[in-house]
Design a protein around this motif. Structure first.
Motif, PDB file in Angstrom:
ATOM      1  N   MET A  17       1.108  -1.094   0.085  1.00 58.66           N
ATOM      2  CA  MET A  17       0.289  -0.077   0.084  1.00 58.66           C
ATOM      3  C   MET A  17       0.752   1.419  -0.193  1.00 58.66           C
ATOM      4  O   MET A  17       0.458   2.406  -0.656  1.00 58.66           O
ATOM      5  N   HIS A  18       1.841   1.167   0.463  1.00 57.29           N
ATOM      6  CA  HIS A  18       3.089   2.467   0.109  1.00 57.29           C
ATOM      7  C   HIS A  18       3.232   2.443  -0.749  1.00 57.29           C
ATOM      8  O   HIS A  18       3.151   4.109  -0.639  1.00 57.29           O
ATOM      9  N   GLU A  19       3.308   1.907  -1.938  1.00 60.08           N
ATOM     10  CA  GLU A  19       3.566   2.662  -3.408  1.00 60.08           C
ATOM     11  C   GLU A  19       2.415   2.749  -3.491  1.00 60.08           C
ATOM     12  O   GLU A  19       2.568   4.002  -4.422  1.00 60.08           O
ATOM     13  N   VAL A  20       0.625   2.416  -3.711  1.00 59.26           N
ATOM     14  CA  VAL A  20      -0.282   3.322  -4.168  1.00 59.26           C
ATOM     15  C   VAL A  20       0.174   4.394  -3.650  1.00 59.26           C
ATOM     16  O   VAL A  20      -0.738   4.914  -4.085  1.00 59.26           O
ATOM     17  N   GLY A  21       0.110   4.396  -1.921  1.00 62.29           N
ATOM     18  CA  GLY A  21       0.311   6.147  -1.904  1.00 62.29           C
ATOM     19  C   GLY A  21       1.243   6.418  -2.254  1.00 62.29           C
ATOM     20  O   GLY A  21       0.667   7.980  -2.652  1.00 62.29           O
ATOM     21  N   GLY A  22       2.154   6.525  -3.005  1.00 62.92           N
ATOM     22  CA  GLY A  22       3.055   7.057  -3.250  1.00 62.92           C
ATOM     23  C   GLY A  22       2.734   7.605  -4.538  1.00 62.92           C
ATOM     24  O   GLY A  22       2.700   9.042  -5.322  1.00 62.92           O
ATOM     25  N   TRP A  23       2.070   6.451  -5.627  1.00 67.52           N
ATOM     26  CA  TRP A  23       1.900   6.596  -6.791  1.00 67.52           C
ATOM     27  C   TRP A  23       0.846   7.985  -6.972  1.00 67.52           C
ATOM     28  O   TRP A  23       0.308   8.971  -7.795  1.00 67.52           O
ATOM     29  N   LEU A  24      -0.580   7.423  -5.684  1.00 67.82           N
ATOM     30  CA  LEU A  24      -1.462   8.902  -5.876  1.00 67.82           C
ATOM     31  C   LEU A  24      -1.062  10.156  -5.879  1.00 67.82           C
ATOM     32  O   LEU A  24      -1.591  10.912  -6.035  1.00 67.82           O
ATOM     33  N   GLN A  25      -0.389  10.406  -4.506  1.00 67.24           N
ATOM     34  CA  GLN A  25       0.308  11.510  -4.050  1.00 67.24           C
ATOM     35  C   GLN A  25       1.123  12.464  -5.235  1.00 67.24           C
ATOM     36  O   GLN A  25       0.802  13.533  -5.656  1.00 67.24           O
ATOM     37  N   GLU A  26       1.732  11.223  -6.256  1.00 65.93           N
ATOM     38  CA  GLU A  26       2.163  12.113  -7.662  1.00 65.93           C
ATOM     39  C   GLU A  26       1.410  12.181  -8.713  1.00 65.93           C
ATOM     40  O   GLU A  26       1.102  13.225  -9.148  1.00 65.93           O
ATOM     41  N   ARG A  27       0.644  11.476  -8.669  1.00 63.11           N
ATOM     42  CA  ARG A  27      -0.676  11.629 -10.199  1.00 63.11           C
ATOM     43  C   ARG A  27      -1.946  12.177  -9.884  1.00 63.11           C
ATOM     44  O   ARG A  27      -1.840  12.765 -10.926  1.00 63.11           O
ATOM     45  N   LEU A  28      -2.506  11.631  -8.815  1.00 59.58           N
ATOM     46  CA  LEU A  28      -3.689  12.301  -8.518  1.00 59.58           C
ATOM     47  C   LEU A  28      -3.632  14.026  -9.227  1.00 59.58           C
ATOM     48  O   LEU A  28      -4.210  15.093 -10.096  1.00 59.58           O
TER      49      LEU A  28
ATOM     50  N   LYS B 140      -8.916  18.709 -16.650  1.00 59.08           N
ATOM     51  CA  LYS B 140     -10.193  20.653 -15.507  1.00 59.08           C
ATOM     52  C   LYS B 140     -10.593  19.547 -14.898  1.00 59.08           C
ATOM     53  O   LYS B 140     -11.667  20.353 -14.310  1.00 59.08           O
ATOM     54  N   VAL B 141     -10.609  19.214 -14.085  1.00 59.13           N
ATOM     55  CA  VAL B 141     -10.908  18.479 -12.737  1.00 59.13           C
ATOM     56  C   VAL B 141     -10.605  19.487 -11.640  1.00 59.13           C
ATOM     57  O   VAL B 141      -9.097  19.340 -10.833  1.00 59.13           O
ATOM     58  N   PRO B 142     -11.576  20.551 -10.600  1.00 58.44           N
ATOM     59  CA  PRO B 142     -10.656  21.232  -9.421  1.00 58.44           C
ATOM     60  C   PRO B 142     -10.541  20.936  -8.384  1.00 58.44           C
ATOM     61  O   PRO B 142      -9.713  21.242  -8.044  1.00 58.44           O
ATOM     62  N   GLY B 143     -11.026  19.634  -8.433  1.00 56.62           N
ATOM     63  CA  GLY B 143     -10.466  19.119  -6.850  1.00 56.62           C
ATOM     64  C   GLY B 143     -11.402  17.808  -7.007  1.00 56.62           C
ATOM     65  O   GLY B 143     -12.307  17.414  -7.513  1.00 56.62           O
ATOM     66  N   ALA B 144     -10.637  17.014  -5.866  1.00 60.18           N
ATOM     67  CA  ALA B 144     -11.260  15.294  -5.816  1.00 60.18           C
ATOM     68  C   ALA B 144     -10.381  14.811  -4.918  1.00 60.18           C
ATOM     69  O   ALA B 144      -8.879  15.181  -4.249  1.00 60.18           O
ATOM     70  N   ALA B 145     -11.422  13.780  -4.392  1.00 65.14           N
ATOM     71  CA  ALA B 145     -10.138  12.820  -3.071  1.00 65.14           C
ATOM     72  C   ALA B 145     -10.488  11.652  -2.988  1.00 65.14           C
ATOM     73  O   ALA B 145     -11.605  10.720  -3.613  1.00 65.14           O
ATOM     74  N   VAL B 146      -9.478  10.973  -3.196  1.00 61.59           N
ATOM     75  CA  VAL B 146      -9.597   9.268  -2.820  1.00 61.59           C
ATOM     76  C   VAL B 146      -8.843   8.509  -1.847  1.00 61.59           C
ATOM     77  O   VAL B 146      -8.046   8.523  -1.314  1.00 61.59           O
ATOM     78  N   ALA B 147      -9.578   7.552  -1.606  1.00 61.00           N
ATOM     79  CA  ALA B 147      -8.759   6.554  -0.239  1.00 61.00           C
ATOM     80  C   ALA B 147      -9.545   4.691  -1.369  1.00 61.00           C
ATOM     81  O   ALA B 147     -10.201   4.500  -2.164  1.00 61.00           O
ATOM     82  N   VAL B 148      -8.496   4.225  -1.139  1.00 67.04           N
ATOM     83  CA  VAL B 148      -8.507   2.998  -0.607  1.00 67.04           C
ATOM     84  C   VAL B 148      -8.143   2.437   0.362  1.00 67.04           C
ATOM     85  O   VAL B 148      -7.659   2.514   1.419  1.00 67.04           O
ATOM     86  N   SER B 149      -8.701   0.880   0.374  1.00 68.91           N
ATOM     87  CA  SER B 149      -9.391   0.457   1.434  1.00 68.91           C
ATOM     88  C   SER B 149      -8.403  -1.210   1.121  1.00 68.91           C
ATOM     89  O   SER B 149      -9.094  -2.011   0.496  1.00 68.91           O
ATOM     90  N   LEU B 150      -7.492  -1.473   1.595  1.00 72.11           N
ATOM     91  CA  LEU B 150      -7.077  -3.199   1.399  1.00 72.11           C
ATOM     92  C   LEU B 150      -7.169  -3.906   2.545  1.00 72.11           C
ATOM     93  O   LEU B 150      -6.330  -3.459   3.870  1.00 72.11           O
TER      94      LEU B 150
ATOM     95  N   GLU C 280      -2.860  -3.272  -9.925  1.00 74.15           N
ATOM     96  CA  GLU C 280      -1.789  -3.373  -9.102  1.00 74.15           C
ATOM     97  C   GLU C 280      -2.475  -4.057  -7.992  1.00 74.15           C
ATOM     98  O   GLU C 280      -1.697  -4.988  -6.756  1.00 74.15           O
ATOM     99  N   LEU C 281      -3.708  -3.478  -7.166  1.00 72.29           N
ATOM    100  CA  LEU C 281      -4.070  -4.824  -6.111  1.00 72.29           C
ATOM    101  C   LEU C 281      -4.498  -5.972  -6.199  1.00 72.29           C
ATOM    102  O   LEU C 281      -4.722  -6.682  -5.199  1.00 72.29           O
ATOM    103  N   ALA C 282      -5.667  -6.003  -7.049  1.00 72.06           N
ATOM    104  CA  ALA C 282      -6.273  -7.519  -7.130  1.00 72.06           C
ATOM    105  C   ALA C 282      -6.358  -8.265  -8.955  1.00 72.06           C
ATOM    106  O   ALA C 282      -7.061  -9.272  -8.983  1.00 72.06           O
ATOM    107  N   ASP C 283      -5.056  -7.861 -10.058  1.00 66.26           N
ATOM    108  CA  ASP C 283      -5.129  -8.105 -11.291  1.00 66.26           C
ATOM    109  C   ASP C 283      -5.998  -8.712 -11.200  1.00 66.26           C
ATOM    110  O   ASP C 283      -6.437  -9.529 -12.073  1.00 66.26           O
ATOM    111  N   ILE C 284      -6.497  -7.374 -11.191  1.00 62.21           N
ATOM    112  CA  ILE C 284      -7.898  -7.303 -12.282  1.00 62.21           C
ATOM    113  C   ILE C 284      -8.226  -5.517 -13.759  1.00 62.21           C
ATOM    114  O   ILE C 284      -7.068  -4.854 -13.296  1.00 62.21           O
ATOM    115  N   GLU C 285      -8.341  -6.168 -14.949  1.00 60.27           N
ATOM    116  CA  GLU C 285      -7.464  -5.776 -16.049  1.00 60.27           C
ATOM    117  C   GLU C 285      -9.383  -5.058 -16.218  1.00 60.27           C
ATOM    118  O   GLU C 285     -10.424  -5.419 -16.434  1.00 60.27           O
ATOM    119  N   MET C 286      -9.214  -3.596 -15.838  1.00 55.84           N
ATOM    120  CA  MET C 286     -10.530  -3.007 -15.900  1.00 55.84           C
ATOM    121  C   MET C 286     -10.719  -2.921 -17.579  1.00 55.84           C
ATOM    122  O   MET C 286      -9.622  -2.239 -18.484  1.00 55.84           O
TER     123      MET C 286
END
Length: 458
Positions: free
Chosen positions: A1-12, A20-30, A346-352
């Motif tokens: 989950m540490h890698e996920v947090g780093g990716w979100l912090q950089e990519r979001l 053009k999205v003014p703001g967003a919040a995201v949470a992930v629970s594993l 990355e977390l569930a081996d699912i291709e959306m």
């Protein structure tokens, strides 16, 4: 989950800027471990920064909360899903008396009740607004026999909200607070604007033209009468994941409180009806939950959209994974697509599945089955074909949509496969799908389906 947090912090933040999205919040629970991030602003007018404890409207994700309130009543022996709605609401009326007498709570939960559903009548802000709203349905048309097929129905969930009110003896939002907010221990959730203003609350943003910068919407919420369908419920992504986590835990809250029986939590995600091949919706519907078949795995969830706010929730039961993304304008679908595709892989081996786009070289079609006019209480949809063989959809708003200023649109429909077409022009990053369904007996499609079934009239 540490890698996920780093990716979100950089990519979001970069994603919000790109789309053009003014703001967003995201949470992930594993497995109970939560990572959350926020970026952008809650309002471009104030510049207040979005934080992980900010409240965003969740829109139609509210429907899963309403379904949960219903299933609590089932657990207590107060409600039978397969009994007619009139057992609990004797005053329930529709234009089709036979249908009104037959419709069950299960059919309302699974969007198979068959009556017109995109009705947003404002019946005031009092505690009786849902009751008054249900009374306005007496002239509402029946599209098909109850239980026959799927057609997304906001009005049906307002009826469910009224059932909750009658059996609990209190207003819908009070039921949310007492039977869900409190036992779940939620600290950043609001059932109405009066509670939301006590928190850092996001404002929806709209774009006057497709390429324009988002600007704050003139109103914060939809009408209160539609609260059980998703008019004003707002929360942080973490609180939304607390709700999802209760479902993953078989109805048990983080502190061990039993909110829902294990049987009811499981029943809510059992398929009740298949869904036409429309973009962004699931393959089937349960009792409130959308059901997705991705990479041969079951994913459950729901999306929500209000005035300039969009919300996305996906849950992978066999991985104990839940992801919530809440946004306030711009092109949220593109942000959703990249974040969920990455995290599910990355977390569930699912291709959306990829977001659907029109084919570069569409196959020629015989359009006779599709041509004609389809009508609902909020729009007339006319399908025509030009001299070059291209198919066009003229959408003419009426009723409440015309009153609020919605304009007619002339949209090209591009054949995808079979009776499924996609709009050539994207809306909020999504090429909306339209499926022609059924037969009127003369070789013409009976419905034009885009998640809602619109019936042929000529």
């Amino acid at each position: 989950m540490h890698e996920v947090g780093g990716w979100l912090q950089e990519r979001l933040p970069a994603l919000l800027g790109e789309h053009k999205v003014p703001g967003a919040a995201v949470a992930v629970s594993l497995d109970g471990q939560v990572v959350e991030h926020a970026a952008g602003v809650l309002s471009t007018a104030t510049g207040v920064e979005a934080t992980t404890d900010s409240l965003f409207q969740v829109g139609s994700i509210t429907k899963v909360w309403t379904a949960t309130l219903i299933m609590q009543l089932v657990d207590e022996g107060l409600l039978d899903l397969d009994a007619p709605v009139r057992r609990y609401l004797p005053e329930f009326r529709l234009a089709d008396e036979t249908a009104a007498a037959a419709i069950t709570t299960r059919q309302l939960l699974s969007h198979t009740a068959g009556f017109e559903g995109d009705l947003f009548t404002d019946t005031g802000r009092g505690d009786d607004c849902v009751e008054k709203y249900v009374a306005t349905l007496a002239d509402t048309a029946q599209l098909f026999a109850p239980g026959e097929m799927f057609s997304y129905n906001n009005a049906g969930f307002c009826v469910l909200g009224r059932i909750v009110e009658v059996l609990r003896g209190k207003a819908y939002d009070d039921c949310l607070r007492q039977h869900l907010f409190t036992p779940l221990g939620l600290t950043h959730a609001a059932a109405d604007p009066y509670e939301a203003i006590l928190h850092r609350a996001a404002v929806g943003h709209i774009q006057p033209a497709p390429d324009a910068d988002p600007r704050p919407a003139p109103v914060w919420a939809l009408v209160r009468s539609n609260a059980p369908a998703g008019a004003m419920l707002a929360m942080s992504p973490r609180d939304l994941l607390t709700f999802a986590g209760m479902h993953l835990a078989g109805g048990v809250a983080p502190d061990g409180t039993v909110v829902l029986s294990t049987g009811s939590a499981a029943a809510m995600r059992l398929p009740q009806v298949t869904v036409p091949d429309v973009a962004l919706m699931g393959n089937a519907w349960g009792l409130g939950w959308e059901l997705f078949d991705w990479s041969g795995r079951t994913v459950i969830g729901h999306d929500g959209g209000t005035i300039g706010q969009s919300a996305f929730l996906r849950v992978v039961p066999d991985r104990n994974l839940a992801i919530a993304l809440l946004t306030n304008g711009g092109n949220p679908v593109a942000v959703y697509a990249e974040i969920y595709r990455h995290l599910l892989r990355e977390l569930a081996d699912i291709e959306m599945p990829a977001i659907r786009t029109p084919p570069a070289e569409p196959a020629p079609i015989d359009a006779r089955r599709y041509l004609g006019t389809y009508a609902s209480e909020v729009a007339d949809l006319t399908v025509t074909q030009d001299a070059d063989g291209r198919l066009w959809l003229e959408q003419t708003p009426k009723g409440i949509l015309a009153e609020i200023g919605e304009r007619s649109e002339h949209l090209e429909l591009v054949p995808l496969h079979g009776d499924t077409f996609v709009q050539a022009q994207p809306r909020m990053g999504l090429h909306i799908s339209h499926v022609f369904v059924g037969d009127d007996g003369d070789g013409h499609a009976l419905y034009l389906h885009s998640g809602r079934a619109t019936r042929r009239v000529s």
